[in-house]
Design an enzyme around this catalytic site. Structure first.
Site, short mmCIF file in Angstrom:
data_model
loop_
_atom_site.label_atom_id
_atom_site.label_comp_id
_atom_site.label_asym_id
_atom_site.label_seq_id
_atom_site.Cartn_x
_atom_site.Cartn_y
_atom_site.Cartn_z
N SER A 174 0.84 -1.21 0.00
CA SER A 174 0.00 0.00 0.00
C SER A 174 0.88 1.26 0.00
O SER A 174 0.52 2.28 -0.60
CB SER A 174 -0.96 0.00 1.19
OG SER A 174 -0.25 0.13 2.39
N ALA A 205 -1.37 7.53 7.83
CA ALA A 205 -0.30 8.51 8.08
C ALA A 205 0.92 8.20 7.22
O ALA A 205 1.53 9.09 6.63
CB ALA A 205 0.07 8.49 9.57
N HIS A 217 8.76 2.79 9.15
CA HIS A 217 8.52 1.83 10.23
C HIS A 217 7.28 2.28 11.03
O HIS A 217 7.17 3.46 11.38
CB HIS A 217 9.74 1.75 11.14
CG HIS A 217 9.62 0.67 12.17
ND1 HIS A 217 9.73 -0.67 11.84
CD2 HIS A 217 9.36 0.72 13.50
CE1 HIS A 217 9.56 -1.39 12.94
NE2 HIS A 217 9.33 -0.57 13.95
#
Ligand code: GAR
Length: 367
Positions: free
Chosen positions: A180, A343, A279
């Site tokens: 994604s 985000a 991450h």
């Protein structure tokens, strides 16, 4: 000069008292405001219209660097304060060094606190919301002007600069999973928001979603056999093959997007400061596997994501950008991961762009 420079918290608190005595209202908002655009101006005018004096709290320069990366702020705090104070709708500017404006809110106790339209009262972090509730401060979420944002402005400037450049930076995406984030990078590239073109997607997992996404975008998708090393590692042959491919394609920057193997020499030295990783935690918290589950299990109030440079450690390189994602009551790994992904999809293209456009000389990226 005094009306052109920022105020102290004591001066703002005194202004608030004076307004209260007269039955007036002080409105507070906060942000970076390092590249003023019409979206800011309309937002500030709308905020000012809610009360009798508008105070803008701006992040100090170190605070901006921590939030937005080393290429920001574009203008220092004194200059930002002066520009904001030149607007008729802004009455005072105050500078704060913390990550959030809670300290300013507490000291100033505005009657109204405003945020830009990508926030909802729910997305204010619990600490901020309970502070506002405790102090009886009204929260107003104001709409933003579509298409007018700092990143759009910076991307526009970069696009104009690029016309006289010989070469568009070439990007490789590495991933092992659904892809994604690769999709977000590819879409940004297509829309001219990435600062470069994606020339290849490499994966260690045959049939992975990221390879299909690359193919659907018409980007070469290659599988690298990781070898028989233990989980999370790459054989020497795999590293050599990756390096050969990346070199022959003239890759300038590597963006790891869910690549679940550790990169090491000789790859690291071949791309110094030009390998990025994403991450899903607020590093240095929860490096390695299962960071979202670990944050939930630890009872954290907030999770988030980090974009950092890759070094020889596991998720230890220089942090370029972080975004906080508040943890809500009842969150599961799935629900929190979904919001962290949102985000990530927002910040990763911005950071790639920033590294390529703003830090290109510093990093030696050809552009
Ligand atoms: C992302 O959440 C990324 O932060 C994480 O893998 C996910 C990939 O999702 N990366 C790591 O955990 C690296 N240690 P995607 O395949 O949908 O982009």
């Amino acid at each position: 000069m005094s009306d052109r420079s920022h105020s102290t918290l004591e001066e703002i608190a005194a202004l608030r008292e004076e307004l209260s005595r007269r039955g007036g209202k002080l409105v507070l908002t906060n942000g970076v405001f390092d590249v003023l655009h019409v979206g800011h101006v309309r937002y500030l005018q709308e905020a000012a219209a809610l009360g009798d004096a508008l105070v803008v709290a701006i992040n100090g320069d170190d605070s901006v660097r921590r939030l937005k990366g080393p290429g920001r702020p574009i203008h220092n705090a004194a200059d930002r304060a002066e520009m904001l104070l030149a607007l008729r709708c802004v009455d005072r500017v105050v500078v704060f060094e913390e990550r959030r404006a809670s300290g300013v809110i507490e000291a100033v106790r505005p009657h109204i606190y405003t945020k830009g339209g990508d926030y909802t009262p729910d997305s204010l972090i619990d600490e901020e919301k309970s502070l506002l509730d405790r102090l009886g401060i009204e929260i107003r979420i104001l709409s933003l002007v579509p298409g007018q944002s700092t990143s759009a402005t910076l991307a526009k400037l970069a696009g104009e600069n690029r016309t006289d450049r010989a070469k568009t930076p070439r990007i490789a995406i590495l991933g092992s999973g659904k892809g994604s984030n690769a999709r977000a990078l590819l879409e940004a590239a297509r829309e001219g928001r990435l600062g470069g073109e994606v020339v290849v997607v490499l994966s260690d997992v045959p049939g992975s979603g990221i390879l299909k996404i690359a193919e659907s975008h018409g980007i070469p998708a290659l599988v690298i056999d990781p070898g028989t090393e233990k989980r999370g590692h790459l054989s020497d042959a795999a590293l050599k093959e990756m390096l050969d491919r990346l070199r022959s394609l003239g890759v300038d920057l590597i963006a790891c997007a869910g690549f679940m193997r550790i990169l090491r020499e000789p790859l690291l030295s071949a791309f110094p400061g030009r390998i990025l990783n994403l991450h899903p935690s607020l590093l240095p918290k929860y490096p390695g596997l299962h960071p979202v589950a670990k944050a939930l299990a630890a009872g954290e109030k907030e999770a988030g994501c980090t974009v950092h440079l890759v070094d020889a450690g596991i998720d230890t390189g220089e942090i370029l950008r972080q975004e906080i994602v508040p943890i809500r009551a009842g969150d599961t790994v799935e629900s929190l991961t979904a919001r962290i992904h949102e985000a990530e999809h927002r910040i990763y293209p911005e950071v790639v762009w920033e590294v390529l456009e703003v830090r290109s000389q510093e990093l030696g990226v050809r552009s």
